[in-house]
Scaffold this active site. Structure first.
Site, PDB file in Angstrom:
ATOM      1  N   TYR A   1      32.755  42.288  37.428  1.00  0.00           N
ATOM      2  CA  TYR A   1      34.040  42.757  36.917  1.00  0.00           C
ATOM      3  C   TYR A   1      34.087  43.045  35.424  1.00  0.00           C
ATOM      4  CZ  TYR A   1      38.816  42.590  35.179  1.00  0.00           C
ATOM      5  OH  TYR A   1      39.978  42.881  34.525  1.00  0.00           O
TER       6      TYR A   1
ATOM      7  N   ASN B   1      32.279  35.010  21.165  1.00  0.00           N
ATOM      8  CA  ASN B   1      32.649  35.315  22.547  1.00  0.00           C
ATOM      9  C   ASN B   1      32.120  34.191  23.418  1.00  0.00           C
ATOM     10  OD1 ASN B   1      31.300  37.552  25.070  1.00  0.00           O
ATOM     11  ND2 ASN B   1      33.235  36.493  25.084  1.00  0.00           N
ATOM     12  N   GLY B   2      33.002  33.571  24.173  1.00  0.00           N
ATOM     13  CA  GLY B   2      32.589  32.473  25.047  1.00  0.00           C
ATOM     14  C   GLY B   2      33.587  31.341  24.961  1.00  0.00           C
TER      15      GLY B   2
ATOM     16  N   GLY C   1      38.885  42.494  25.333  1.00  0.00           N
ATOM     17  CA  GLY C   1      39.954  41.778  24.646  1.00  0.00           C
ATOM     18  C   GLY C   1      40.956  42.739  24.061  1.00  0.00           C
TER      19      GLY C   1
ATOM     20  N   CYS D   1      35.943  37.567  24.893  1.00  0.00           N
ATOM     21  CA  CYS D   1      36.081  38.495  23.789  1.00  0.00           C
ATOM     22  C   CYS D   1      34.918  39.467  23.687  1.00  0.00           C
ATOM     23  CB  CYS D   1      36.164  37.705  22.486  1.00  0.00           C
ATOM     24  SG  CYS D   1      37.421  36.431  22.545  1.00  0.00           S
TER      25      CYS D   1
HETATM   26  P1  AMP Z   1      44.833  38.477  41.219  1.00  0.00           P
HETATM   27  O1  AMP Z   1      46.058  39.288  41.317  1.00  0.00           O
HETATM   28  O2  AMP Z   1      45.074  37.246  40.396  1.00  0.00           O
HETATM   29  O3  AMP Z   1      44.185  38.172  42.527  1.00  0.00           O
HETATM   30  O4  AMP Z   1      43.796  39.324  40.360  1.00  0.00           O
HETATM   31  C1  AMP Z   1      42.779  40.060  40.949  1.00  0.00           C
HETATM   32  C2  AMP Z   1      42.558  41.319  40.165  1.00  0.00           C
HETATM   33  O5  AMP Z   1      42.383  41.035  38.782  1.00  0.00           O
HETATM   34  C3  AMP Z   1      41.326  42.042  40.652  1.00  0.00           C
HETATM   35  O6  AMP Z   1      41.713  43.363  40.947  1.00  0.00           O
HETATM   36  C4  AMP Z   1      40.346  42.008  39.499  1.00  0.00           C
HETATM   37  O7  AMP Z   1      39.838  43.302  39.237  1.00  0.00           O
HETATM   38  C5  AMP Z   1      41.150  41.534  38.309  1.00  0.00           C
HETATM   39  N1  AMP Z   1      40.497  40.400  37.620  1.00  0.00           N
HETATM   40  C6  AMP Z   1      39.673  39.476  38.102  1.00  0.00           C
HETATM   41  N2  AMP Z   1      39.295  38.591  37.155  1.00  0.00           N
HETATM   42  C7  AMP Z   1      39.913  38.964  36.025  1.00  0.00           C
HETATM   43  C8  AMP Z   1      39.924  38.478  34.688  1.00  0.00           C
HETATM   44  N3  AMP Z   1      39.239  37.406  34.332  1.00  0.00           N
HETATM   45  N4  AMP Z   1      40.657  39.147  33.769  1.00  0.00           N
HETATM   46  C9  AMP Z   1      41.363  40.215  34.128  1.00  0.00           C
HETATM   47  N5  AMP Z   1      41.407  40.716  35.375  1.00  0.00           N
HETATM   48  C10 AMP Z   1      40.679  40.117  36.321  1.00  0.00           C
END
Ligand code: AMP
Length: 483
Positions: A257, A112-113, A37, A11
């Site tokens: 990220y 957040n956490g 979020g 969050c």
């Molecule tokens: P996936 O399709 O599950 O391999 O998701 C990878 C993609 O999701 C990458 O392009 C990342 O930028 C993004 N991503 C990675 N971790 C998260 C996260 N915790 N929440 C949202 N997006 C994520």
């Protein structure tokens, strides 16, 4: 082992003290923190006499744009929260800030956490008669404060945080102070800023990221320190450190990220960090190619760093539609697949006949990469090489970043060669963990004293996973005491 199908808090938090129209300033801050979020949002204000609150599902822009809502949030003091939950129901009772009336007065809190002993504590507290109103981890703070035998709010809060285990950055508002707390390892971020105050003296801001200070014209003062409580009132800012100092373990995935690139975390620009990670990746895993193409948006700075270091042209070979949310927030696999197609399209003019290096920040389930590669090949790319600006995500996060259970993580089940085959690329490489540390200005990863929390890559969990393994001795003692 507990059922993990519950909301994971990932969050954004914001707080304002002695600020004209605190609710509007908080709404702006939350708007800048929207990436942390998107499922729900809430603001609690205090007007000097009483508390006011608004909670709603959806985006910040959908919740605070009408004059009536804002008129219902008067005062110069406020806290706000953006919630991101990918599992479990998102219902209003699970939207923060949480608010409770105690014998010492009202208390609002946003978190957040993720707490790793919330389930254990909840069980003990429920047995003791505490009535939980939500399914959120964060509610244990409220009950622990309520049952504490200490007199002052701050002593009760310290009592509470000494019993929780996990990652938490909190903002809280009482009738006479704004409070910020960071967990002892400082896993999640929290920063302090200053603005011109409503009464001509200093006004204060707490926020998850510095980008929330920029939008409200506040000056950055400092990061709240790991294990620190900051108490803000009209006399200024006081600091309490109730824990013995430990080596901090800030979440490295914030750099890779999660944070916005224009934020500065722990003194490091997120944008610069991502470019340096990309450059390091180019050094470690070069590719013979014609174009470097980022998977937008999160792969962009790393791809720029990769292109600069390799001398290969940077091109926008994938175009992102900005009118859809992050793929991850849609809960079912089917929608997630659909989401990827809604979000990205291939730019044939750049890709046709080219040897392409795709740069992304992470592969989680692999769904995004698979679809993107398919798209890039369909647009005529001659070769597709994938470079990832984070080490393989082989372990789930229990500290507030939403990652699926381990069995759904592509890197937990497959070697890099197998992943390359599944994704359909000619080659695949990830930055090394030492390379990641080097890009972030460290000499490498010291296994005895890592500078970051990197559990999602290494499986080295710095905070006990009490709910997920056997209860620890002190938890059992606590359970026995409470029940
Ligand atoms: P996936 O399709 O599950 O391999 O998701 C990878 C993609 O999701 C990458 O392009 C990342 O930028 C993004 N991503 C990675 N971790 C998260 C996260 N915790 N929440 C949202 N997006 C994520």
């Amino acid at each position: 082992m507990i059922d993990d199908d519950k909301p994971h808090e990932e969050c954004g938090v914001f707080g304002a003290w002695n600020v004209t129209d605190a609710a509007a300033i908080t709404a702006l801050g939350l708007h800048a923190l929207q990436h942390r979020g998107q499922e729900a949002t809430g603001i609690v204000t205090h007007d000097g006499v009483r508390f006011h609150s608004h909670k709603g599902l959806g985006l910040v822009g959908d919740n605070y744009s009408d004059a009536k809502t804002m008129a219902g949030l008067p005062g110069t003091r406020a806290i706000g929260h953006n919630r991101y939950a990918t599992t479990g129901e998102t219902v209003l009772r699970n939207v923060q800030p949480l608010f409770a009336e105690f014998e010492f007065g009202g208390f609002a809190v946003g978190h957040n956490g993720n707490l790793t002993n919330a389930h254990t504590l909840r069980k003990a507290l429920t047995r003791r008669g505490c009535l939980f109103q939500s399914t959120m981890d964060s509610e244990v703070f409220v009950h622990l404060i309520a049952i504490s035998l200490y007199a002052s709010v701050v002593d009760r809060l310290i009592d509470a945080i000494k019993q929780v285990i996990g990652a938490y950055s909190l903002v809280a508002l009482t009738e006479n102070q704004l409070i910020g707390v960071r967990d002892p390892l400082g896993v999640r971020p929290l920063i302090l800023g200053r603005v011109h105050g409503a009464d001509g003296n200093a006004g204060w801001i707490l926020a998850s990221e510095t980008c929330a200070l920029d939008i409200v014209g506040a000056d950055f003062i400092r990061d709240v320190e790991p294990g620190e409580i900051v108490l803000i009132d009209d006399t200024g800012v006081r600091s309490i450190k109730p824990f013995a100092p430990q080596s901090p373990r800030f979440c490295v995935f914030e750099y890779i990220y999660f944070a916005r690139p224009d934020s500065v975390m722990e003194g490091t620009s997120v944008y610069n960090a991502r470019k340096l990670i990309g450059a390091q990746l180019a050094k470690e895993a070069p590719a013979e190619a014609d174009v470097i193409v980022p998977v937008p948006d999160s792969g962009v700075p790393a791809a720029m760093g990769f292109a600069e270091a390799s001398g290969i042209a940077f091109e926008l070979g994938i175009i992102r539609n900005h009118y859809v949310g992050r793929t991850f927030i849609e809960p079912t696999d089917q929608i997630r697949h659909l989401g990827v197609r809604l979000k990205h399209s291939a730019n044939r003019a750049i890709l046709e006949g080219k040897r392409v290096v795709l740069v992304d920040d992470s592969i989680v389930r692999g769904t995004t990469s698979q679809k993107i590669v398919e798209m890039v090949r369909a647009a005529g790319a001659a070769e597709v090489h994938m470079r990832i600006a984070g080490p393989p995500t082989a372990y789930s996060c229990f500290y507030g970043i939403d990652t699926p259970e381990r069995s759904k993580l592509l890197a937990a089940r497959n070697s890099i060669e197998e992943m390359a085959k599944l994704i359909g690329v000619d080659s695949l490489a990830f930055i090394s963990i030492d390379g990641l540390y080097r890009a972030l200005g460290k000499p490498g990863r010291d296994p005895k004293k890592p500078a970051f929390c990197d559990a999602c890559f290494t499986g080295d969990y710095p905070i006990a996973l009490t709910d997920h393994i056997e209860p620890r001795d002190e938890q059992l003692t606590l359970l026995a005491e409470l029940s």
